[in-house]
Design a protein around this motif. Structure first.
Motif, mmCIF file in Angstrom:
data_model
loop_
_atom_site.group_PDB
_atom_site.id
_atom_site.type_symbol
_atom_site.label_atom_id
_atom_site.label_comp_id
_atom_site.label_asym_id
_atom_site.label_seq_id
_atom_site.Cartn_x
_atom_site.Cartn_y
_atom_site.Cartn_z
ATOM 1 N N ARG A 70 0.850 -1.208 0.000
ATOM 2 C CA ARG A 70 0.000 0.000 0.000
ATOM 3 C C ARG A 70 0.875 1.244 0.000
ATOM 4 O O ARG A 70 0.667 2.175 -0.767
ATOM 5 C CB ARG A 70 -0.903 -0.027 1.244
ATOM 6 N N GLU A 71 1.896 1.223 0.857
ATOM 7 C CA GLU A 71 2.820 2.350 0.988
ATOM 8 C C GLU A 71 3.583 2.590 -0.334
ATOM 9 O O GLU A 71 3.805 3.736 -0.742
ATOM 10 C CB GLU A 71 3.786 2.040 2.150
ATOM 11 N N VAL A 73 2.554 2.004 -3.369
ATOM 12 C CA VAL A 73 1.669 2.644 -4.358
ATOM 13 C C VAL A 73 1.430 4.103 -3.975
ATOM 14 O O VAL A 73 1.509 5.002 -4.832
ATOM 15 C CB VAL A 73 0.335 1.857 -4.472
ATOM 16 N N GLU A 74 1.178 4.358 -2.691
ATOM 17 C CA GLU A 74 0.935 5.743 -2.257
ATOM 18 C C GLU A 74 2.156 6.607 -2.510
ATOM 19 O O GLU A 74 2.055 7.737 -2.997
ATOM 20 C CB GLU A 74 0.545 5.777 -0.770
ATOM 21 N N SER A 75 3.316 6.066 -2.195
ATOM 22 C CA SER A 75 4.553 6.802 -2.366
ATOM 23 C C SER A 75 4.826 7.073 -3.857
ATOM 24 O O SER A 75 5.222 8.183 -4.244
ATOM 25 C CB SER A 75 5.686 6.001 -1.715
ATOM 26 N N ARG A 77 2.597 7.280 -6.255
ATOM 27 C CA ARG A 77 1.606 8.265 -6.734
ATOM 28 C C ARG A 77 1.995 9.674 -6.294
ATOM 29 O O ARG A 77 1.887 10.635 -7.056
ATOM 30 C CB ARG A 77 0.216 7.920 -6.206
ATOM 31 N N ALA A 78 2.474 9.768 -5.042
ATOM 32 C CA ALA A 78 2.835 11.090 -4.517
ATOM 33 C C ALA A 78 4.062 11.644 -5.254
ATOM 34 O O ALA A 78 4.089 12.821 -5.632
ATOM 35 C CB ALA A 78 3.111 10.988 -3.016
ATOM 36 N N GLU A 123 -3.997 -2.901 -5.772
ATOM 37 C CA GLU A 123 -3.810 -1.566 -5.171
ATOM 38 C C GLU A 123 -3.817 -0.464 -6.242
ATOM 39 O O GLU A 123 -4.337 0.616 -6.023
ATOM 40 C CB GLU A 123 -2.462 -1.485 -4.432
ATOM 41 N N HIS A 127 -6.942 3.221 -9.439
ATOM 42 C CA HIS A 127 -6.444 4.518 -9.916
ATOM 43 C C HIS A 127 -6.380 4.543 -11.444
ATOM 44 O O HIS A 127 -6.724 5.540 -12.071
ATOM 45 C CB HIS A 127 -5.058 4.812 -9.324
#
Ligand SMILES: NC(=O)c1ccc[n+]([C@@H]2O[C@H](COP(=O)([O-])OP(=O)(O)OC[C@H]3O[C@@H](n4cnc5c(N)ncnc54)[C@H](OP(=O)(O)O)[C@@H]3O)[C@@H](O)[C@H]2O)c1
Length: 265
Positions: A70-71, A73-75, A77-78, A123, A127
């Protein structure tokens, strides 16, 4: 797909094929989030990309861990401002007799080569679907179409990855999100230890340099391919195995004995 400015999350970027794929994509203007567990190896790849110059971010993480996926993918994307392409390239292999393989290793191989990529895709996919475009690339293997003796867990995991790719591609038809399955034949990287390399020499297994596989991945992306098999005659035998598996059984009989000898040594 145009790779200029394309935002790509690449797993296994610290490895032999991953670093070559990263470099080939960066040379075509892609922006990369490089994922893997080994920070130092990722740093080396990122430095090379930045000197090209290309945009490269590092994401440390284990794809077998839900929170770290999860981290990741979030990282990505950011840092990239979104994701256009996920390349599931991280992988693990052990060359051994299945009857003697540690059950924990069997689990690790399936987690790394099949479940990890499926769950990481899960995940990222929402998006991509909101964007209405994007692509998931799964790095399989010739061994995902032809089951090979002493690579039994590995073959099983790559057969699964190929099935996942085909089913998901059909499920996503018309969504704007594509799925590409790339099947390299053997390549010269650290995933193949000394025993595998010695066995490969004896059975005259073709071995590609990582750059050849990287070019195939780039071409598959540029041409929005559903699948790409790297190398002849392996691509032919992959088709033959589906049509006439008994014939391939017979053709591999001599090679199986050599493989068992090396796997026992
Ligand atoms: N080389 C071949 O003969 C060959 C042939 C056909 C297909 N393939 C496939 O190509 C892909 C890349 O393999 P390679 O040849 O480049 O091998 P490699 O050099 O050993 O690289 C493997 C990569 O996977 C990453 N990885 C392994 N377990 C992970 C985990 N739990 N979490 C996150 N990352 C993990 C490693 O990164 P860290 O150690 O930094 O985590 C490393 O970057 C694999 O899927 C492999 O099955 C290879």
């Amino acid at each position: 797909m145009n790779l200029e400015g394309c935002r790509i999350l690449l797993t296994g970027a610290s490895g032999g094929l991953g670093s070559a794929i990263a470099e080939s994509l960066a040379a075509r203007g892609a922006r990369l989030a490089l994922a893997g567990r080994r920070r130092d190896a990722l740093d080396t790849v990122a430095r090379r990309l930045r000197s090209m110059p290309a945009q490269a971010h590092i994401i440390e993480g284990d794809i077998t861990d839900a929170a770290q996926r999860r981290e990741m993918v979030e990282s990505a994307r950011a840092q990239l401002g979104g994701i256009d392409v996920l390349i599931n390239n991280a992988g693990a292999l052990e060359f051994t007799l299945f009857a003697e393989q540690d059950p924990a290793t069997i689990e690790r191989i399936v987690q790394t080569n099949l479940l990890g990529p499926m769950l990481l895709t899960r995940e990222v996919l929402p998006h991509l679907l909101v964007q209405g475009e994007g692509r998931v690339v799964n790095i399989g293997s010739t061994f995902g179409t032809i089951g090979f003796a002493c690579f039994t867990s590995y073959s099983a995991s790559k057969f699964g990855l190929r099935g996942f790719s085909e089913a998901l591609r059909r499920e996503l038809d018309g969504s704007g999100v594509g799925v590409t399955y790339v099947a390299p034949r053997a390549a010269r990287t650290a995933i193949n230890n000394g025993t595998v390399m010695a066995m490969a020499r004896e059975v005259k297994m073709n071995m590609d340099p990582p750059e050849v596989v990287a070019q195939a991945v780039v071409r598959a992306l540029q041409q929005d391919r559903d699948e790409a098999y790297v190398g002849f005659p392996e691509s032919f035998f992959a088709r033959l195995n589906a049509l006439l598996p008994r014939l391939v059984d017979r053709a591999l009989r001599g090679q199986n004995a050599v493989m068992r000898r090396y796997a026992q040594s």
